[in-house]
Structures are given as structure tokens and as C-alpha cells.
Write a protein that holds these residues in place. Structure first.
Motif, PDB file in Angstrom:
ATOM      1  N   LEU A   6     -13.027   9.751  -6.619  1.00 47.94           N
ATOM      2  CA  LEU A   6     -11.901  10.156  -5.772  1.00 47.94           C
ATOM      3  C   LEU A   6     -12.390  11.029  -4.612  1.00 47.94           C
ATOM      4  O   LEU A   6     -11.900  10.925  -3.492  1.00 47.94           O
ATOM      5  CB  LEU A   6     -10.845  10.881  -6.603  1.00 47.94           C
ATOM      6  CG  LEU A   6     -10.148  10.020  -7.679  1.00 47.94           C
ATOM      7  CD1 LEU A   6      -9.233  10.876  -8.551  1.00 47.94           C
ATOM      8  CD2 LEU A   6      -9.343   8.883  -7.057  1.00 47.94           C
ATOM      9  N   HIS A  26      -1.801   8.993 -11.007  1.00 51.42           N
ATOM     10  CA  HIS A  26      -1.830  10.444 -11.270  1.00 51.42           C
ATOM     11  C   HIS A  26      -1.609  11.278 -10.006  1.00 51.42           C
ATOM     12  O   HIS A  26      -1.266  12.452 -10.088  1.00 51.42           O
ATOM     13  CB  HIS A  26      -3.175  10.810 -11.900  1.00 51.42           C
ATOM     14  CG  HIS A  26      -4.316  10.066 -11.288  1.00 51.42           C
ATOM     15  ND1 HIS A  26      -4.767  10.333 -10.029  1.00 51.42           N
ATOM     16  CD2 HIS A  26      -5.049   9.016 -11.741  1.00 51.42           C
ATOM     17  CE1 HIS A  26      -5.752   9.507  -9.726  1.00 51.42           C
ATOM     18  NE2 HIS A  26      -5.943   8.671 -10.744  1.00 51.42           N
ATOM     19  N   VAL A  47       4.130   0.992  -7.715  1.00 47.12           N
ATOM     20  CA  VAL A  47       5.118  -0.016  -8.085  1.00 47.12           C
ATOM     21  C   VAL A  47       5.753   0.315  -9.441  1.00 47.12           C
ATOM     22  O   VAL A  47       6.819  -0.191  -9.779  1.00 47.12           O
ATOM     23  CB  VAL A  47       4.455  -1.425  -8.098  1.00 47.12           C
ATOM     24  CG1 VAL A  47       3.554  -1.605  -9.316  1.00 47.12           C
ATOM     25  CG2 VAL A  47       5.480  -2.542  -8.000  1.00 47.12           C
ATOM     26  N   SER A  48       5.075   1.180 -10.189  1.00 45.34           N
ATOM     27  CA  SER A  48       5.568   1.529 -11.530  1.00 45.34           C
ATOM     28  C   SER A  48       6.249   2.898 -11.510  1.00 45.34           C
ATOM     29  O   SER A  48       5.678   3.885 -11.041  1.00 45.34           O
ATOM     30  CB  SER A  48       4.390   1.528 -12.514  1.00 45.34           C
ATOM     31  OG  SER A  48       4.545   2.513 -13.487  1.00 45.34           O
ATOM     32  N   GLY A  73       7.633   1.327  -5.079  1.00 39.68           N
ATOM     33  CA  GLY A  73       7.734  -0.019  -4.512  1.00 39.68           C
ATOM     34  C   GLY A  73       6.420  -0.755  -4.528  1.00 39.68           C
ATOM     35  O   GLY A  73       5.354  -0.195  -4.836  1.00 39.68           O
ATOM     36  N   ASN A  74       6.517  -2.032  -4.174  1.00 45.18           N
ATOM     37  CA  ASN A  74       5.373  -2.938  -4.250  1.00 45.18           C
ATOM     38  C   ASN A  74       4.506  -2.856  -2.989  1.00 45.18           C
ATOM     39  O   ASN A  74       5.002  -3.068  -1.883  1.00 45.18           O
ATOM     40  CB  ASN A  74       5.919  -4.364  -4.413  1.00 45.18           C
ATOM     41  CG  ASN A  74       4.853  -5.304  -4.924  1.00 45.18           C
ATOM     42  OD1 ASN A  74       3.654  -5.029  -4.824  1.00 45.18           O
ATOM     43  ND2 ASN A  74       5.287  -6.419  -5.474  1.00 45.18           N
ATOM     44  N   GLY A  75       3.246  -2.558  -3.167  1.00 43.39           N
ATOM     45  CA  GLY A  75       2.268  -2.600  -2.084  1.00 43.39           C
ATOM     46  C   GLY A  75       2.702  -1.851  -0.844  1.00 43.39           C
ATOM     47  O   GLY A  75       3.186  -0.716  -0.904  1.00 43.39           O
ATOM     48  N   ALA A  90      -6.810   2.026  -4.389  1.00 44.82           N
ATOM     49  CA  ALA A  90      -7.964   2.246  -5.268  1.00 44.82           C
ATOM     50  C   ALA A  90      -7.632   1.962  -6.727  1.00 44.82           C
ATOM     51  O   ALA A  90      -6.484   2.104  -7.154  1.00 44.82           O
ATOM     52  CB  ALA A  90      -8.428   3.693  -5.125  1.00 44.82           C
ATOM     53  N   LEU A  96      -5.935  -8.399  -6.173  1.00 42.73           N
ATOM     54  CA  LEU A  96      -4.633  -7.736  -5.962  1.00 42.73           C
ATOM     55  C   LEU A  96      -4.635  -6.979  -4.628  1.00 42.73           C
ATOM     56  O   LEU A  96      -3.644  -7.006  -3.887  1.00 42.73           O
ATOM     57  CB  LEU A  96      -4.326  -6.794  -7.143  1.00 42.73           C
ATOM     58  CG  LEU A  96      -3.020  -6.001  -7.057  1.00 42.73           C
ATOM     59  CD1 LEU A  96      -1.817  -6.913  -6.857  1.00 42.73           C
ATOM     60  CD2 LEU A  96      -2.820  -5.141  -8.311  1.00 42.73           C
ATOM     61  N   ARG A 103      -0.016  -9.744   2.294  1.00 42.79           N
ATOM     62  CA  ARG A 103       1.446  -9.901   2.330  1.00 42.79           C
ATOM     63  C   ARG A 103       2.065  -9.152   3.505  1.00 42.79           C
ATOM     64  O   ARG A 103       3.144  -9.475   3.969  1.00 42.79           O
ATOM     65  CB  ARG A 103       2.055  -9.343   1.033  1.00 42.79           C
ATOM     66  CG  ARG A 103       2.312 -10.369  -0.044  1.00 42.79           C
ATOM     67  CD  ARG A 103       3.306  -9.847  -1.060  1.00 42.79           C
ATOM     68  NE  ARG A 103       2.982  -8.553  -1.618  1.00 42.79           N
ATOM     69  CZ  ARG A 103       2.421  -8.360  -2.812  1.00 42.79           C
ATOM     70  NH1 ARG A 103       2.108  -9.376  -3.564  1.00 42.79           N
ATOM     71  NH2 ARG A 103       2.189  -7.141  -3.257  1.00 42.79           N
TER      72      ARG A 103
HETATM   73  C1  LIG Z   1      -5.601   2.104 -12.486  1.00 41.92           C
HETATM   74  S1  LIG Z   1      -4.368   2.858 -11.524  1.00 41.92           S
HETATM   75  C2  LIG Z   1      -5.324   3.555 -10.216  1.00 41.92           C
HETATM   76  C3  LIG Z   1      -4.880   4.942  -9.899  1.00 41.92           C
HETATM   77  C4  LIG Z   1      -5.585   5.594  -8.706  1.00 41.92           C
HETATM   78  N1  LIG Z   1      -5.327   4.853  -7.478  1.00 41.92           N
HETATM   79  C5  LIG Z   1      -7.056   5.702  -8.938  1.00 41.92           C
HETATM   80  O1  LIG Z   1      -7.840   4.992  -8.268  1.00 41.92           O
HETATM   81  O2  LIG Z   1      -7.484   6.498  -9.793  1.00 41.92           O
HETATM   82  C6  LIG Z   1      -3.576   1.514 -10.738  1.00 41.92           C
HETATM   83  C7  LIG Z   1      -2.167   1.851 -10.249  1.00 41.92           C
HETATM   84  O3  LIG Z   1      -1.760   0.841  -9.329  1.00 41.92           O
HETATM   85  C8  LIG Z   1      -0.393   0.591  -9.520  1.00 41.92           C
HETATM   86  N2  LIG Z   1      -0.100  -0.720  -8.924  1.00 41.92           N
HETATM   87  C9  LIG Z   1      -0.453  -1.948  -9.392  1.00 41.92           C
HETATM   88  N3  LIG Z   1      -0.008  -2.918  -8.584  1.00 41.92           N
HETATM   89  C10 LIG Z   1       0.628  -2.299  -7.553  1.00 41.92           C
HETATM   90  C11 LIG Z   1       1.322  -2.753  -6.387  1.00 41.92           C
HETATM   91  N4  LIG Z   1       1.447  -4.060  -6.128  1.00 41.92           N
HETATM   92  N5  LIG Z   1       1.859  -1.841  -5.559  1.00 41.92           N
HETATM   93  C12 LIG Z   1       1.758  -0.509  -5.822  1.00 41.92           C
HETATM   94  N6  LIG Z   1       1.126  -0.022  -6.909  1.00 41.92           N
HETATM   95  C13 LIG Z   1       0.578  -0.899  -7.762  1.00 41.92           C
HETATM   96  C14 LIG Z   1      -0.222   0.697 -11.006  1.00 41.92           C
HETATM   97  O4  LIG Z   1       1.129   0.920 -11.356  1.00 41.92           O
HETATM   98  C15 LIG Z   1      -1.116   1.862 -11.341  1.00 41.92           C
HETATM   99  O5  LIG Z   1      -0.418   3.078 -11.312  1.00 41.92           O
END
Ligand SMILES: C[S@@+](CC[C@H](N)C(=O)[O-])C[C@H]1O[C@@H](n2cnc3c(N)ncnc32)[C@H](O)[C@@H]1O
Length: 235
Positions: A6, A26, A47-48, A73-75, A90, A96, A103
């Protein structure tokens, strides 16, 4: 508070840049950017709902007086075109990440900088970026536990000649490119060696298979020879 992974991403953000962290989970990276007065504006997005709540809880616990912008929201749907200088994505798979950027290409290209940390399909992501009109401004390797993580910083623009590989996106040359080998750090060496070990394991497993052709075997041998050339600096 921050892991080396990070921190390496945070170091790519310049003083004064606004940031969205897509898939923040986090929320540690955006929190750090605000705490260190690097970014005047950060958006934490996921997104979650559960993940975004985690970021909210952490922000409340560790930085109760700071102002954060949380978006569910998504992306890139959560931001407007040109709203931030830097987009961070990240800890997700490379496929993905390309889907998220592809998109909403207008939004992706409106940012000054993309800081990407794919967990898988790193080569595909590199090939995609170059094909879609991004340049790679920096690559970093960082150890996290037993994993070697790749951090790719990209900007919009004509790619440098060295990035214009003619190979297919699944080629070992995109996965382990010469410019990453040329970092010449002990970690780059360890990284190449780990890939040579993997290719040797594949070669060994092929010996016992009846469906493998001579050209399959030759392809793996070519990969090994390419990786060995990278190690010896001959590529
Ligand atoms: C493994 S965590 C990574 C957390 C942090 N970015 C890191 O690198 O430590 C992946 C996160 O991406 C989110 N995520 C997955 N697909 C996503 C999307 N399409 N848009 C936004 N968030 C998404 C998941 O909900 C999850 O919280």
C-alpha cells in the motif's frame, strides 16, 4: 499502519492530487493519503456494502475528525468524468481491472494517472493498457507475505517504443516484461527465478502426459530460455 504494498502505491500519488480508491475495502490507503496531507480529496469506493462499511468503521476509529467521501457502486460508475486526478484499483484480478476501466473508458482517460495492482493476469492488463492508448510510467515490485506484487502506474498517451510488444497478451513477455527485469533489484531476480521454477514444473508434468505435443514442450522451453536471458541481462 500501511503494508509495503500500500505504501508503494501511496508513493505514486503526488502532493495535491485527488484520488478515488476503487475496491477500497479496509480503506487504509486513502486514510494514509489524507493523514499525510498528500491528497486534499479522497473517495473511498466499493461495490460491496460490507466492504464499504469496513472502510467507514476504520475511518471512524482511526481518523474520527477527517472527512471522507464514501461511495457504494460498481467500478468507475461512482465518479464523474474528470472528478479525480488519480484512480487507484488494487488487490483485484487483472481481467476485472480491465473490465472496470474498459466499461468507462471516458472516465478512465480523464484521470491524470492510474495506479493499478493486479493480483492475477498482470500480463493481460499490461497488453490491454498499451493497446488502449495508455503509457506505463512506472512499474514496481513489492513483497507482501509470500507474494511478489506488481504495481503498474499508467497515464494516457502514446506508449514508449519499449512497451510495443508484438506478442499475444498471454505471452510470457507481457507477464514478465524486459522493463520489469531491468529494475535489476533482488526482488526482480527472485521474481524471474520463481517463473523459471514454475515453467520447469510445467515441463516436468508434461513428460508424463500423452496429450502434449512437441510444440507445447518447445513453447515452455522457449519461455525458460527467454527468462534465463532476462536473468543474465542478455535480453
Ligand atoms: C481484495 S480487496 C482489495 C482491497 C484493497 N484495494 C487492497 O488492495 O488492499 C478487493 C475489493 O474490491 C471490491 N470490488 C470487487 N469488484 C469491484 C467492482 N467492480 N467495483 C468496486 N469494487 C469492487 C471488493 O468488494 C473488495 O472489497
Amino acid at each position: 499502519m500501511l503494508t509495503d504494498r500500500l505504501k508503494a502505491m501511496a508513493n505514486q500519488v503526488e502532493q495535491g492530487e485527488s484520488v478515488v480508491d476503487i475496491g477500497t475495502d479496509h480503506g487504509y490507503l486513502p486514510m494514509y493519503l489524507v493523514k499525510e496531507n498528500i491528497s486534499p480529496k479522497v473517495i473511498m469506493a466499493d461495490v460491496s456494502k460490507g466492504s464499504l462499511n469496513k472502510a467507514k468503521r476504520n475511518a471512524k476509529e482511526f481518523m474520527p475528525d477527517a472527512k471522507f467521501d464514501f461511495r457504494l457502486g460498481n467500478g468507475l460508475k461512482v465518479i464523474r468524468k474528470g472528478e479525480v486526478d488519480t484512480i487507484i484499483i488494487a488487490g483485484m484480478g487483472g481481467n476485472l481491472i480491465t473490465e472496470i476501466l474498459g466499461r468507462d473508458m471516458g472516465k478512465a482517460k480523464s484521470a491524470k494517472k492510474l495506479i493499478l495492482q493486479p493480483r492475477t493476469a498482470q500480463g493481460r492488463l499490461r497488453a490491454w493498457l498499451i493497446k488502449k492508448g495508455f503509457n506505463i510510467s512506472e512499474e514496481q515490485l513489492v513483497k507482501e507475505g509470500k507474494f511478489i506484487c506488481e504495481i503498474i502506474t499508467a497515464t494516457v498517451g502514446e506508449p514508449d517504443e519499449k512497451y510495443k510488444l508484438s506478442e499475444d497478451m498471454d505471452s510470457i513477455k507481457w507477464e514478465m516484461p524486459p522493463w520489469v527485469a531491468k529494475l535489476k533489484t533482488p526482488l526482480a531476480k527472485e521474481f524471474i527465478n520463481s517463473k523459471i521454477d514454475r515453467e520447469n514444473r510445467i515441463l516436468k508434468s508434461m513428460e508424463n502426459s500423452k496429450v502434449i505435443t512437441e510444440s507445447d514442450i518447445q513453447a515452455i522451453k522457449n519461455n525458460i530460455s527467454y527468462l534465463e536471458d532476462l536473468l543474465s541481462g542478455e535480453y
